[in-house]
Enzyme design. Sequence first.
Site, short mmCIF file in Angstrom:
data_model
loop_
_atom_site.label_atom_id
_atom_site.label_comp_id
_atom_site.label_asym_id
_atom_site.label_seq_id
_atom_site.Cartn_x
_atom_site.Cartn_y
_atom_site.Cartn_z
N MET A 190 -9.07 8.13 -2.67
CA MET A 190 -9.85 8.51 -1.81
C MET A 190 -10.27 9.86 -2.20
O MET A 190 -9.54 10.56 -2.38
CB MET A 190 -9.51 8.31 -0.46
CG MET A 190 -8.97 7.01 0.10
SD MET A 190 -8.47 7.34 1.89
CE MET A 190 -7.50 5.60 2.01
N ASP A 208 -4.31 3.46 -3.46
CA ASP A 208 -5.60 3.93 -2.86
C ASP A 208 -6.07 5.28 -3.25
O ASP A 208 -5.44 6.33 -2.93
CB ASP A 208 -5.58 4.14 -1.31
CG ASP A 208 -5.75 2.34 -0.77
OD1 ASP A 208 -6.31 1.79 -1.06
OD2 ASP A 208 -4.83 2.32 0.13
N MET A 247 -11.99 4.56 -3.89
CA MET A 247 -12.83 4.57 -2.73
C MET A 247 -13.58 5.82 -2.85
O MET A 247 -13.31 6.88 -2.13
CB MET A 247 -12.05 4.50 -1.28
CG MET A 247 -11.81 3.29 -0.94
SD MET A 247 -10.67 3.39 0.81
CE MET A 247 -9.20 3.20 -0.28
N HIS A 261 -7.29 0.86 -5.85
CA HIS A 261 -8.54 0.78 -5.27
C HIS A 261 -9.27 2.12 -5.21
O HIS A 261 -8.74 3.19 -4.57
CB HIS A 261 -8.09 0.32 -3.77
CG HIS A 261 -9.19 0.18 -2.97
ND1 HIS A 261 -9.00 -0.05 -1.61
CD2 HIS A 261 -10.48 -0.02 -2.98
CE1 HIS A 261 -10.32 -0.23 -0.76
NE2 HIS A 261 -11.01 -0.13 -1.77
N HIS A 315 -0.43 -1.09 -4.33
CA HIS A 315 -1.72 -0.87 -4.10
C HIS A 315 -1.82 0.78 -3.81
O HIS A 315 -1.31 1.16 -2.89
CB HIS A 315 -2.20 -1.40 -2.76
CG HIS A 315 -3.54 -1.56 -2.28
ND1 HIS A 315 -4.43 -2.24 -3.06
CD2 HIS A 315 -4.33 -0.73 -1.65
CE1 HIS A 315 -5.65 -2.26 -2.71
NE2 HIS A 315 -5.69 -1.13 -1.78
N SER A 354 0.99 -1.08 0.05
CA SER A 354 0.08 0.07 -0.11
C SER A 354 0.80 1.39 -0.09
O SER A 354 1.48 1.53 0.80
CB SER A 354 -0.75 0.23 1.16
OG SER A 354 -1.68 1.26 1.35
N ASP A 407 -7.48 -6.13 2.66
CA ASP A 407 -6.80 -4.96 2.84
C ASP A 407 -6.97 -4.21 4.09
O ASP A 407 -8.27 -4.09 4.66
CB ASP A 407 -7.23 -3.97 1.73
CG ASP A 407 -6.51 -2.54 1.81
OD1 ASP A 407 -5.67 -2.48 2.71
OD2 ASP A 407 -6.81 -1.64 1.07
N MET A 417 -12.62 -5.59 2.43
CA MET A 417 -11.79 -4.68 3.58
C MET A 417 -11.76 -5.35 4.89
O MET A 417 -12.94 -5.75 5.43
CB MET A 417 -12.58 -3.30 3.48
CG MET A 417 -12.26 -2.65 2.33
SD MET A 417 -10.73 -2.03 1.94
CE MET A 417 -10.02 -1.12 3.36
#
Length: 219
Positions: free
Chosen positions: A37, A35, A68, A66, A33, A8, A175, A137
């Site tokens: 957001m 993320d 979000m 990913h 990974h 991550s 995750d 998650m």
Amino acid sequence: MKNYVSASVLSADMLELKKEIKKLEISGIDMLHFDVMDGSFVDNITFGLPVLQQVRKATDMKLDVHLMINDPLRYASAFADYGADMISFHIESSSDTLATIRKIKEKGVKASVALKPATSAEEVFEFLPYLDMVLVMTVEPGFGGQDFLHGTLDKISVLRKKINELGLDIDIEVDGGINAETSVLVKRAGANVLVSGSYLFGAADMAAAADIIREDLPC
């Protein structure tokens, strides 16, 4: 199934991101990974398309993105164009799930649906034939460094059982709070793609730490 480690980037030193990526490569990490957001779907804002574009230029590693965000259907094509190899989006988002999967697949990118801790495994069952992966998650999405939620283990087991019943070749990614101890639990439940942040980036020997969480369970 083969086990993979996805590091991550949320736990990386952002001022030294290129060096951090090289460290991941040298350590034999399987994926990065990433993320995303939006400050609305979750209470945090992280990285967007320009950062992903630069990361793509810096490495040949598989980029495990990913999303979000509230409207993944709107942005899926752009993230594919900017270098994602796999895109996970949340079933709890406002986008039509099947339409979003199809949009991702149209771009030649692997598609994954992500589930928050409170969302049941059954919510994703109808979409399994169209997916390459399901992301469970194991913490509440939004912030790194949280403690692993043991209640998510049953969900992983239910998903793996259903995937096997359908005869599908689908990865289960986890995750949140993944380390030497929790990795054993999630692999035993049926997960095979393990996202880890603080455990990997805080390790004195990242390669050895990755090997620990990647290793197969004893027979």
